[in-house]
Design a protein around this motif. Structure first.
Motif, PDB file in Angstrom:
ATOM      1  N   UNK A  27       0.811  -1.221   0.000  1.00 45.34           N
ATOM      2  CA  UNK A  27       0.000   0.000   0.000  1.00 45.34           C
ATOM      3  C   UNK A  27       0.846   1.274   0.000  1.00 45.34           C
ATOM      4  N   UNK A  28       2.143   1.125   0.200  1.00 41.78           N
ATOM      5  CA  UNK A  28       3.024   2.294   0.244  1.00 41.78           C
ATOM      6  C   UNK A  28       4.002   2.348  -0.922  1.00 41.78           C
ATOM      7  N   UNK A  29       3.895   1.379  -1.861  1.00 40.68           N
ATOM      8  CA  UNK A  29       4.790   1.357  -3.013  1.00 40.68           C
ATOM      9  C   UNK A  29       4.256   2.223  -4.144  1.00 40.68           C
ATOM     10  N   UNK A  30       5.170   2.703  -4.960  1.00 35.80           N
ATOM     11  CA  UNK A  30       4.777   3.443  -6.160  1.00 35.80           C
ATOM     12  C   UNK A  30       4.193   2.471  -7.177  1.00 35.80           C
ATOM     13  N   UNK A  31       3.489   2.999  -8.142  1.00 35.31           N
ATOM     14  CA  UNK A  31       2.924   2.158  -9.202  1.00 35.31           C
ATOM     15  C   UNK A  31       4.034   1.439  -9.957  1.00 35.31           C
ATOM     16  N   UNK A  32       5.146   2.119 -10.182  1.00 39.93           N
ATOM     17  CA  UNK A  32       6.286   1.505 -10.862  1.00 39.93           C
ATOM     18  C   UNK A  32       6.812   0.309 -10.077  1.00 39.93           C
ATOM     19  N   UNK A  33       6.931   0.456  -8.755  1.00 39.33           N
ATOM     20  CA  UNK A  33       7.408  -0.660  -7.935  1.00 39.33           C
ATOM     21  C   UNK A  33       6.404  -1.809  -7.920  1.00 39.33           C
ATOM     22  N   UNK A  34       5.122  -1.497  -7.905  1.00 43.86           N
ATOM     23  CA  UNK A  34       4.096  -2.549  -7.948  1.00 43.86           C
ATOM     24  C   UNK A  34       4.245  -3.386  -9.208  1.00 43.86           C
ATOM     25  N   UNK A  35       4.490  -2.731 -10.343  1.00 42.24           N
ATOM     26  CA  UNK A  35       4.597  -3.454 -11.621  1.00 42.24           C
ATOM     27  C   UNK A  35       5.794  -4.391 -11.684  1.00 42.24           C
ATOM     28  N   UNK A  36       6.789  -4.134 -10.872  1.00 44.04           N
ATOM     29  CA  UNK A  36       7.965  -5.013 -10.904  1.00 44.04           C
ATOM     30  C   UNK A  36       8.033  -5.947  -9.696  1.00 44.04           C
ATOM     31  N   UNK A  37       6.933  -6.061  -8.969  1.00 46.04           N
ATOM     32  CA  UNK A  37       6.902  -6.897  -7.767  1.00 46.04           C
ATOM     33  C   UNK A  37       6.286  -8.262  -8.024  1.00 46.04           C
ATOM     34  N   UNK A  38       6.952  -9.274  -7.503  1.00 40.52           N
ATOM     35  CA  UNK A  38       6.465 -10.647  -7.491  1.00 40.52           C
ATOM     36  C   UNK A  38       6.372 -11.039  -6.021  1.00 40.52           C
ATOM     37  N   UNK A  39       5.183 -11.427  -5.563  1.00 38.18           N
ATOM     38  CA  UNK A  39       5.021 -11.870  -4.177  1.00 38.18           C
ATOM     39  C   UNK A  39       5.112 -13.387  -4.137  1.00 38.18           C
ATOM     40  N   UNK A  40       5.788 -13.908  -3.151  1.00 35.69           N
ATOM     41  CA  UNK A  40       5.875 -15.356  -3.008  1.00 35.69           C
ATOM     42  C   UNK A  40       5.596 -15.740  -1.572  1.00 35.69           C
ATOM     43  N   UNK A  41       5.030 -16.924  -1.410  1.00 36.15           N
ATOM     44  CA  UNK A  41       4.705 -17.402  -0.065  1.00 36.15           C
ATOM     45  C   UNK A  41       4.508 -18.907  -0.109  1.00 36.15           C
ATOM     46  N   UNK A  42       4.329 -19.489   1.047  1.00 38.21           N
ATOM     47  CA  UNK A  42       4.033 -20.912   1.131  1.00 38.21           C
ATOM     48  C   UNK A  42       2.595 -21.218   0.767  1.00 38.21           C
ATOM     49  N   UNK A  43       1.735 -20.208   0.733  1.00 41.57           N
ATOM     50  CA  UNK A  43       0.314 -20.392   0.446  1.00 41.57           C
ATOM     51  C   UNK A  43      -0.210 -19.263  -0.449  1.00 41.57           C
ATOM     52  N   UNK A  44       0.164 -19.261  -1.733  1.00 42.57           N
ATOM     53  CA  UNK A  44      -0.231 -18.155  -2.613  1.00 42.57           C
ATOM     54  C   UNK A  44      -1.740 -18.027  -2.818  1.00 42.57           C
ATOM     55  N   UNK A  45      -2.485 -19.106  -2.717  1.00 48.24           N
ATOM     56  CA  UNK A  45      -3.944 -19.033  -2.888  1.00 48.24           C
ATOM     57  C   UNK A  45      -4.568 -18.164  -1.801  1.00 48.24           C
ATOM     58  N   UNK A  46      -3.992 -18.174  -0.618  1.00 53.46           N
ATOM     59  CA  UNK A  46      -4.467 -17.321   0.472  1.00 53.46           C
ATOM     60  C   UNK A  46      -4.242 -15.840   0.157  1.00 53.46           C
ATOM     61  N   UNK A  47      -3.124 -15.542  -0.486  1.00 60.25           N
ATOM     62  CA  UNK A  47      -2.749 -14.160  -0.758  1.00 60.25           C
ATOM     63  C   UNK A  47      -3.382 -13.598  -2.027  1.00 60.25           C
ATOM     64  N   UNK A  48      -3.645 -14.444  -2.987  1.00 56.79           N
ATOM     65  CA  UNK A  48      -4.118 -13.974  -4.294  1.00 56.79           C
ATOM     66  C   UNK A  48      -5.307 -13.011  -4.208  1.00 56.79           C
ATOM     67  N   UNK A  49      -6.368 -13.280  -3.436  1.00 58.67           N
ATOM     68  CA  UNK A  49      -7.493 -12.338  -3.384  1.00 58.67           C
ATOM     69  C   UNK A  49      -7.123 -10.958  -2.834  1.00 58.67           C
ATOM     70  N   UNK A  50      -6.096 -10.900  -2.010  1.00 60.54           N
ATOM     71  CA  UNK A  50      -5.657  -9.616  -1.456  1.00 60.54           C
ATOM     72  C   UNK A  50      -4.682  -8.902  -2.379  1.00 60.54           C
ATOM     73  N   UNK A  51      -3.863  -9.673  -3.096  1.00 57.80           N
ATOM     74  CA  UNK A  51      -2.807  -9.084  -3.911  1.00 57.80           C
ATOM     75  C   UNK A  51      -3.284  -8.617  -5.284  1.00 57.80           C
ATOM     76  N   UNK A  52      -4.224  -9.319  -5.881  1.00 57.90           N
ATOM     77  CA  UNK A  52      -4.720  -8.916  -7.200  1.00 57.90           C
ATOM     78  C   UNK A  52      -5.240  -7.470  -7.219  1.00 57.90           C
ATOM     79  N   UNK A  53      -6.059  -7.057  -6.246  1.00 61.75           N
ATOM     80  CA  UNK A  53      -6.522  -5.666  -6.251  1.00 61.75           C
ATOM     81  C   UNK A  53      -5.395  -4.638  -6.085  1.00 61.75           C
ATOM     82  N   UNK A  54      -4.255  -5.073  -5.554  1.00 61.18           N
ATOM     83  CA  UNK A  54      -3.098  -4.179  -5.393  1.00 61.18           C
ATOM     84  C   UNK A  54      -2.282  -4.074  -6.676  1.00 61.18           C
ATOM     85  N   UNK A  55      -2.607  -4.893  -7.665  1.00 64.00           N
ATOM     86  CA  UNK A  55      -1.860  -4.880  -8.922  1.00 64.00           C
ATOM     87  C   UNK A  55      -0.803  -5.951  -9.038  1.00 64.00           C
TER      88      UNK A  55
END
Length: 124
Positions: free
Chosen positions: A70-98
């Motif tokens: 929520x504090x990253x620039x749009x440019x940083x969002x576009x180059x971000x890859x999130x990883x975790x042990x449970x990506x299905x849990x994160x996907x609904x929260x991360x998609x709206x963030x870009x």
């Protein structure tokens, strides 16, 4: 060679494991340190604008990636890859963030998925 910024509370654990593989695939790992909480993670990202790719862990010892995103620039969002042990849990929260990439950490195929996301050849 694309520069990769790894933002993780276990950076030191992953550094040696990933940096050799990154070089093999044409990426270089920016040397940093563990990010134990979102505040430190955000500082690492802000101190490394040269990063072409940001690999952001979903959870830290204290907090999670949502406080960072929520504090990253749009440019940083576009180059971000999130990883975790449970990506299905994160996907609904991360998609709206870009965030469009969610490789699963600690599975055999995760490095293959990670490299396809980093190289722009994934189906995300």
């Amino acid at each position: 060679m694309k520069k990769v910024l790894l933002v993780d509370d276990q950076y030191e654990r992953w550094e040696g494991h990933l940096s050799r593989r990154f070089i093999k695939f044409g990426f270089s790992l920016i040397k940093t340190h563990n990010a134990d909480d979102p505040h430190v993670a955000l500082g690492i990202i802000q101190n490394h604008p040269e990063a072409d790719i940001i690999l952001l862990d979903g959870s830290f010892k204290d907090g999670n990636c949502m406080a960072v995103l929520h504090r990253l620039s749009e440019n940083d969002i576009h180059k971000t890859i999130c990883f975790s042990g449970d990506p299905k849990r994160w996907e609904p929260m991360l998609l709206p963030c870009g965030i469009k990439h969610f490789p699963r950490k600690h599975k055999d195929e995760w490095l293959e998925k990670l490299f396809s996301c980093m190289g722009g050849t994934c189906n995300c």
